[in-house]
Motif scaffolding. Structure first.
Motif, mmCIF file in Angstrom:
data_model
loop_
_atom_site.group_PDB
_atom_site.id
_atom_site.type_symbol
_atom_site.label_atom_id
_atom_site.label_comp_id
_atom_site.label_asym_id
_atom_site.label_seq_id
_atom_site.Cartn_x
_atom_site.Cartn_y
_atom_site.Cartn_z
ATOM 1 N N LYS A 22 71.889 -13.548 57.920
ATOM 2 C CA LYS A 22 72.425 -13.990 58.954
ATOM 3 C C LYS A 22 73.973 -14.323 58.773
ATOM 4 C CE LYS A 22 68.545 -16.754 61.111
ATOM 5 N NZ LYS A 22 68.073 -17.929 61.727
ATOM 6 N N SER A 23 74.141 -14.516 57.272
ATOM 7 C CA SER A 23 75.719 -14.506 56.977
ATOM 8 C C SER A 23 75.828 -13.623 55.704
ATOM 9 C CB SER A 23 75.853 -15.845 56.166
ATOM 10 O OG SER A 23 77.145 -16.034 55.840
ATOM 11 N N GLY A 24 76.816 -12.540 56.126
ATOM 12 C CA GLY A 24 76.927 -11.402 55.012
ATOM 13 C C GLY A 24 76.059 -10.417 55.325
ATOM 14 N N GLY A 25 75.733 -9.870 54.280
ATOM 15 C CA GLY A 25 74.600 -8.605 54.658
ATOM 16 C C GLY A 25 75.295 -7.409 54.456
ATOM 17 N N LEU A 26 74.491 -6.201 54.848
ATOM 18 C CA LEU A 26 75.195 -4.966 54.559
ATOM 19 C C LEU A 26 75.770 -4.446 55.927
ATOM 20 C CD1 LEU A 26 75.322 -2.206 53.106
ATOM 21 C CD2 LEU A 26 73.023 -1.701 54.015
ATOM 22 N N PHE A 27 77.039 -3.803 55.604
ATOM 23 C CA PHE A 27 77.770 -3.352 56.909
ATOM 24 C C PHE A 27 77.986 -2.041 56.716
ATOM 25 C CE2 PHE A 27 78.811 -7.919 56.652
ATOM 26 C CZ PHE A 27 78.943 -8.440 58.032
ATOM 27 N N ILE A 28 77.748 -1.266 57.784
ATOM 28 C CA ILE A 28 78.071 0.164 57.810
ATOM 29 C C ILE A 28 79.582 0.323 58.373
ATOM 30 C CG2 ILE A 28 77.288 2.538 58.514
ATOM 31 C CD1 ILE A 28 75.374 1.101 56.335
ATOM 32 N N LEU A 29 80.111 0.916 57.457
ATOM 33 C CA LEU A 29 81.726 1.080 57.990
ATOM 34 C C LEU A 29 82.019 2.595 58.035
ATOM 35 C CD1 LEU A 29 83.256 -1.572 55.370
ATOM 36 C CD2 LEU A 29 82.475 -2.030 57.786
ATOM 37 N N PRO A 30 82.446 2.935 59.308
ATOM 38 C CA PRO A 30 82.964 4.563 59.435
ATOM 39 C C PRO A 30 84.055 4.803 58.621
ATOM 40 C CG PRO A 30 83.643 3.227 61.236
ATOM 41 C CD PRO A 30 82.837 2.081 60.504
ATOM 42 N N GLY A 31 83.893 5.999 58.183
ATOM 43 C CA GLY A 31 85.176 6.450 57.228
ATOM 44 C C GLY A 31 86.260 7.270 57.992
ATOM 45 N N ALA A 32 87.429 6.973 57.814
ATOM 46 C CA ALA A 32 88.274 7.640 58.448
ATOM 47 C C ALA A 32 88.384 9.178 58.001
ATOM 48 C CB ALA A 32 89.653 7.027 58.553
ATOM 49 N N ILE A 33 88.451 9.625 56.797
ATOM 50 C CA ILE A 33 88.653 10.781 56.349
ATOM 51 C C ILE A 33 87.312 11.488 56.104
ATOM 52 C CG2 ILE A 33 89.421 12.059 54.523
ATOM 53 C CD1 ILE A 33 91.602 10.105 54.112
ATOM 54 N N HIS A 34 86.905 12.632 56.644
ATOM 55 C CA HIS A 34 85.550 12.944 56.812
ATOM 56 C C HIS A 34 85.555 14.283 55.989
ATOM 57 C CE1 HIS A 34 84.010 10.081 59.132
ATOM 58 N NE2 HIS A 34 84.577 10.337 60.409
ATOM 59 N N GLY A 35 84.474 14.849 55.310
ATOM 60 C CA GLY A 35 84.687 15.989 54.786
ATOM 61 C C GLY A 35 85.288 16.299 53.688
ATOM 62 N N LEU A 36 85.355 15.531 52.676
ATOM 63 C CA LEU A 36 86.463 15.416 51.689
ATOM 64 C C LEU A 36 86.184 16.759 50.770
ATOM 65 C CD1 LEU A 36 86.878 11.957 50.731
ATOM 66 C CD2 LEU A 36 88.214 12.984 52.267
ATOM 67 N N THR A 37 86.081 17.912 51.137
ATOM 68 C CA THR A 37 85.855 19.029 50.630
ATOM 69 C C THR A 37 86.967 19.645 49.645
ATOM 70 O OG1 THR A 37 86.353 20.379 52.427
ATOM 71 C CG2 THR A 37 84.185 20.014 52.135
ATOM 72 N N GLY A 38 88.210 19.396 50.040
ATOM 73 C CA GLY A 38 89.346 19.887 49.190
ATOM 74 C C GLY A 38 90.072 18.707 48.557
#
Length: 373
Positions: A79-95
Motif C-alpha cells: 500500500k505504501s511504496g512498492g514497484l512502480f513501472i515507469l515508461p522510458g522516454a528513449i526507446h530502442g537504444l540500438t545505437g
C-alpha cells in the motif's frame, strides 16, 4: 532502509544478444535456468530493505510486465511504496551507449518528487550479482557524499572494455571519469564503475531540471561536468558482478553458475534472488539418463546425456541425445541421438532426431525461439 528508494534502468540496448532480444528486452532475458536478468538487480534492492522501486521500461515492455506483475514475488505489492513501472522516454537504444538517460528520469519526475527519501540508488540490469547496499549507504552517509559510485578493480582488458574508469584520490574521492572503449593492455589494476550509484534525491532533481533542454545527456555526463563542485566518492564492491553485453558474455556468465563458489555467492547466500514463482513437478531422470556438472530446473525429462549445461523448465532430452556446454531455455525438445555442443536454444525450440549442432566457446550457436531443426 527507509531513507532510500531505487531506480532500475530496464531499457538497456536491445541489440546486444542477437535473437535472444528479438522479442524481449535484456531485463527479461532468461538466466540460470529459472531467473530473468532483472531479478538480480531487483532482488538486491529488496534484500537491502528498499521497498520503493521504479523500473524504467523499454518499448517492448510486455515480457517485463508479465514477469514482475505487481511485484508480489519480491514483496513489493504494498500500500505504501512498492514497484512502480515507469515508461522510458528513449526507446530502442540500438545505437547509443547511454546508461542512465536524464530524459528517462525527467519523464518520470513525479516518482522522485512525491517521495521524501533522502537518497536514490540507481542501477542497470544487464549484470548478474547479489549485493546488499547497507554498507554502501553507511559509507555514503559517513562521507556526507552527494554521489557515491560503486566500483571494482581489474587489470583484464576484456573486463575493462566499455567501462567508466575512475581516477581516485585520498579518502576514495573521485577526481575524474574516463570512458575505456578499447581493449587496451592494462599493466595494473584499474578501478571501474559497475553501473550502480547512490545520489541525493534533491540533487538528482536539480540535475534533471538543469539539463532538461538536452535530450541525449546521461547522468554520468552531468556528474563528469560537475565534479569540481560535487562531493563524489567511490565505494569498492567485494562481490561477483558479471556483466552481459554480448552473446559470449551471456554464455559465459551462465556457465559461471557451474562454479561452486560463484553459485554459492549468487544463489545460495542468505540473500535470496527472487523470481516469479511457478509451482511445477520435479525433473524426471530415466534409467538411461547421465547428467554431470549441470544445473537443471523443474519439470524436465532426461533420458540422454547432459554435461556442463544449464536447462530451464520443461526441457525434454530424448534417449541417445548428448548435450554439452549448452544452455537450453524453457520447453525445448531434443530428439533421439541429437548432439548439441556450445549451443544456446531459446524457448520452445525442437531439435529433431539425429541432428548435430555445434558452436564454439567464444561464439556459441544461437537458435531463435520456436525454431524447428
Amino acid at each position: 532502509m527507509r531513507s532510500i528508494i531505487g531506480i532500475i534502468f530496464g531499457n538497456t540496448r536491445s541489440d546486444l544478444l542477437q535473437g535472444l532480444t528479438q522479442e524481449r528486452p535484456i531485463a527479461a532475458v532468461p538466466f540460470g535456468g529459472k531467473f530473468r536478468l532483472l531479478d538480480f538487480a531487483l532482488s538486491s534492492l529488496v534484500n537491502s530493505g528498499i521497498r520503493t522501486v521504479g523500473l524504467i521500461t523499454p518499448q517492448h515492455y510486455r515480457p517485463v510486465l508479465d514477469h514482475t506483475g505487481a511485484g508480489k514475488d519480491w514483496y513489493l505489492d504494498r500500500k505504501s511504496g512498492g514497484l512502480f513501472i515507469l515508461p522510458g522516454a528513449i526507446h530502442g537504444l540500438t545505437g547509443g551507449q547511454s546508461k542512465f538517460p536524464l530524459k528517462d528520469m525527467g519523464l518520470n519526475i513525479e516518482f522522485l518528487e512525491k517521495d521524501v527519501s533522502e537518497n536514490v540508488i540507481i542501477t542497470y540490469c544487464n549484470q548478474v550479482y547479489n549485493i546488499n547496499y547497507h554498507d554502501t549507504l553507511i559509507f555514503h552517509e559517513k562521507k556526507q557524499s552527494d554521489i557515491t559510485l560503486i566500483y571494482k578493480e581489474s587489470d583484464n582488458p576484456r573486463e575493462l572494455e566499455g567501462r567508466t574508469i575512475l581516477s581516485l584520490g585520498e579518502g576514495q574521492t573521485v577526481h575524474a571519469l574516463e570512458e575505456n572503449e578499447a581493449q587496451e593492455t592494462s599493466p595494473s589494476l584499474k578501478p571501474y564503475f559497475v553501473d550502480m550509484l547512490i545520489i541525493r534525491r534533491k540533487l538528482l532533481l536539480e540535475i534533471i531540471e538543469g539539463y532538461k533542454t538536452i535530450d541525449t545527456i546521461d547522468l554520468l555526463d552531468s556528474i563528469r561536468e560537475n565534479l569540481s563542485i560535487l562531493s563524489v566518492f567511490a565505494f569498492l564492491a567485494n562481490a561477483y558482478i558479471g556483466r552481459i553485453r554480448s552473446i559470449a558474455d551471456y554464455f559465459n556468465r551462465n556457465m559461471d553458475l557451474l562454479d561452486p563458489e560463484i553459485c554459492a555467492e549468487l544463489l545460495l547466500s542468505k540473500n535470496r534472488i527472487y523470481t516469479k514463482v511457478r509451482d511445477k513437478s520435479p525433473t524426471f531422470y530415466s534409467s538411461t539418463a547421465n547428467v554431470r556438472d549441470s544445473l537443471l530446473t523443474c519439470e524436465c525429462s532426461i533420458e540422454g546425456e547432459v554435461e556442463h549445461s544449464i536447462l530451464s523448465r520443461g526441457v525434454m532430452i530424448k534417449s541417445g541425445a548428448k548435450i554439452k556446454n549448452s544452455i537450453l531455455l524453457q520447453k525445448c525438445i531434443i530428439g533421439p541421438d541429437a548432439v548439441l555442443e556450445n549451443v544456446i536454444l531459446d524457448k520452445f525450440v525442437e531439435i529433431k532426431e539425429g541432428n548435430v549442432l555445434k558452436g564454439s566457446g567464444d561464439n556459441p550457436l544461437v537458435i531463435s525461439k520456436k525454431s524447428i531443426i
